[in-house]
Design a protein around this motif. Structure first.
Motif, short mmCIF file in Angstrom:
data_model
loop_
_atom_site.label_atom_id
_atom_site.label_comp_id
_atom_site.label_asym_id
_atom_site.label_seq_id
_atom_site.Cartn_x
_atom_site.Cartn_y
_atom_site.Cartn_z
N VAL A 150 2.83 -15.33 -9.17
CA VAL A 150 3.75 -15.51 -8.05
C VAL A 150 3.12 -14.86 -6.82
N ASP A 151 3.22 -15.52 -5.67
CA ASP A 151 2.64 -14.99 -4.45
C ASP A 151 3.32 -13.68 -4.04
N GLY A 152 2.53 -12.77 -3.50
CA GLY A 152 3.06 -11.48 -3.05
C GLY A 152 3.12 -10.47 -4.18
N PHE A 153 3.53 -9.26 -3.83
CA PHE A 153 3.71 -8.20 -4.80
C PHE A 153 5.14 -7.70 -4.69
N PHE A 154 5.56 -6.97 -5.69
CA PHE A 154 6.96 -6.60 -5.77
C PHE A 154 7.09 -5.11 -5.99
N HIS A 155 8.05 -4.53 -5.29
CA HIS A 155 8.35 -3.12 -5.43
C HIS A 155 9.15 -2.95 -6.72
N TYR A 156 8.58 -2.22 -7.63
CA TYR A 156 9.16 -2.04 -8.96
C TYR A 156 9.94 -0.73 -8.97
N GLN A 157 11.25 -0.86 -8.98
CA GLN A 157 12.12 0.31 -8.95
C GLN A 157 12.69 0.56 -10.34
N ARG A 158 13.35 1.67 -10.49
CA ARG A 158 13.95 2.04 -11.78
C ARG A 158 14.87 0.93 -12.30
N ILE A 210 0.83 -1.21 0.00
CA ILE A 210 0.00 0.00 0.00
C ILE A 210 0.86 1.26 0.00
N ASP A 211 2.09 1.16 0.49
CA ASP A 211 3.00 2.31 0.51
C ASP A 211 3.60 2.62 -0.86
N CYS A 212 3.49 1.70 -1.78
CA CYS A 212 4.05 1.89 -3.11
C CYS A 212 3.12 2.79 -3.91
N GLU A 213 3.64 3.90 -4.39
CA GLU A 213 2.82 4.87 -5.10
C GLU A 213 2.63 4.50 -6.56
N ASP A 264 -3.99 12.91 -18.46
CA ASP A 264 -4.31 12.30 -19.76
C ASP A 264 -3.98 10.81 -19.81
N GLY A 265 -3.51 10.26 -18.69
CA GLY A 265 -3.16 8.84 -18.64
C GLY A 265 -1.74 8.56 -19.08
N SER A 266 -1.00 9.60 -19.45
CA SER A 266 0.39 9.41 -19.87
C SER A 266 1.30 9.44 -18.64
N SER A 267 2.53 9.14 -18.86
CA SER A 267 3.55 9.18 -17.81
C SER A 267 3.16 8.36 -16.59
N LEU A 268 2.61 7.19 -16.82
CA LEU A 268 2.26 6.29 -15.73
C LEU A 268 3.53 5.81 -15.05
N ASN A 269 3.56 5.92 -13.73
CA ASN A 269 4.72 5.51 -12.95
C ASN A 269 4.26 4.56 -11.87
N VAL A 270 4.44 3.28 -12.10
CA VAL A 270 3.98 2.23 -11.19
C VAL A 270 5.15 1.72 -10.38
N LEU A 301 7.09 -14.85 -23.20
CA LEU A 301 7.26 -13.48 -22.75
C LEU A 301 5.96 -12.96 -22.17
N VAL A 302 5.99 -12.52 -20.93
CA VAL A 302 4.81 -11.98 -20.27
C VAL A 302 4.95 -10.47 -20.20
N GLU A 303 4.03 -9.77 -20.84
CA GLU A 303 4.01 -8.31 -20.74
C GLU A 303 2.91 -7.93 -19.78
N ILE A 304 3.24 -7.08 -18.84
CA ILE A 304 2.25 -6.53 -17.93
C ILE A 304 2.14 -5.05 -18.26
N ASP A 305 1.05 -4.69 -18.91
CA ASP A 305 0.78 -3.30 -19.28
C ASP A 305 -0.11 -2.72 -18.19
N PHE A 306 0.44 -1.82 -17.41
CA PHE A 306 -0.27 -1.31 -16.24
C PHE A 306 -1.48 -0.44 -16.60
#
Length: 190
Positions: free
Chosen positions: A39-47, A10-13, A19-25, A99-104
């Motif tokens: 995969v169980d759990g979620f992952f902090h996605y960093q640069r 929940i702390d991950c912004e 306009d929906g651009s510049s999405l930063n997940v 190849l798995v693409e995850i489009d946020f």
């Protein structure tokens, strides 16, 4: 790097422009193409460093999943099992199937269509145009938008349903589910 951190998801912004651009997940589920499980759990996605994000081990089959991105944004992530990282270890379409693409924008429903529908609904309900225009030049934080929308529309409580937007993922991060529940309450998504 991807760091497993399910307790603090929940702390991950998640931020984006109106306009929906510049999405930063900064929080992502992971999917193993080898055993076809989330995969169980979620992952902090960093640069990423030159598109290389990091690796995750599948808790179901033990396969190592290599994660990459487009290097300039965090609006998508690509996951592929370790056996396919060597260009000689696959034949033809096997690589593309793995190849798995995850489009946020699609998975989290943060895209121009949903934002335009939200703006239209808010305009009709409040009688004022451009509810989202206050954020025009700034990035919007997803949870802040959910809270401001609920306040503006006098929504005191949102359901806490687990909403599926992609059959590969049986669970999404809590902050995304709040957003999806809001969209469902407002009938922007079904």
């Amino acid at each position: 790097m991807l760091i497993e951190n399910p307790a603090r998801e929940i702390d991950c912004e998640i931020t984006f422009k109106v306009d929906g651009s510049s999405l930063n997940v900064t929080v992502t589920p992971a999917y193993c193409a080898s055993c076809r499980n989330q995969v169980d759990g979620f992952f902090h996605y960093q640069r990423a460093n030159y598109g290389q994000v990091g690796t995750i081990s599948c808790n179901h089959c033990g396969m190592e999943i290599h994660c990459t991105n487009r290097d300039s944004s965090q609006d998508a992530i690509f996951m592929i099992p370790e056996i396919y990282t060597e260009k000689w270890s696959y034949v033809g379409d096997d690589h593309l199937r793995s190849l798995v693409e995850i489009d946020f924008q699609d998975l989290y429903q943060i895209n121009s269509r949903t934002l335009m529908e939200l703006e239209k609904l808010l305009q009709e309900a409040l009688g004022e145009a451009n509810f989202l225009s206050a954020f025009d030049q700034e990035e919007i934080e997803l949870l802040a938008l959910v809270e401001q929308t609920c306040t503006a529309l006098n929504i005191t409580e949102l359901p806490n349903e687990n909403i599926i937007t992609d059959e590969r993922f049986h669970q999404l991060p809590a902050n995304v589910n709040k957003w999806l529940n809001l969209l469902q309450v407002l009938t922007i998504i079904k």
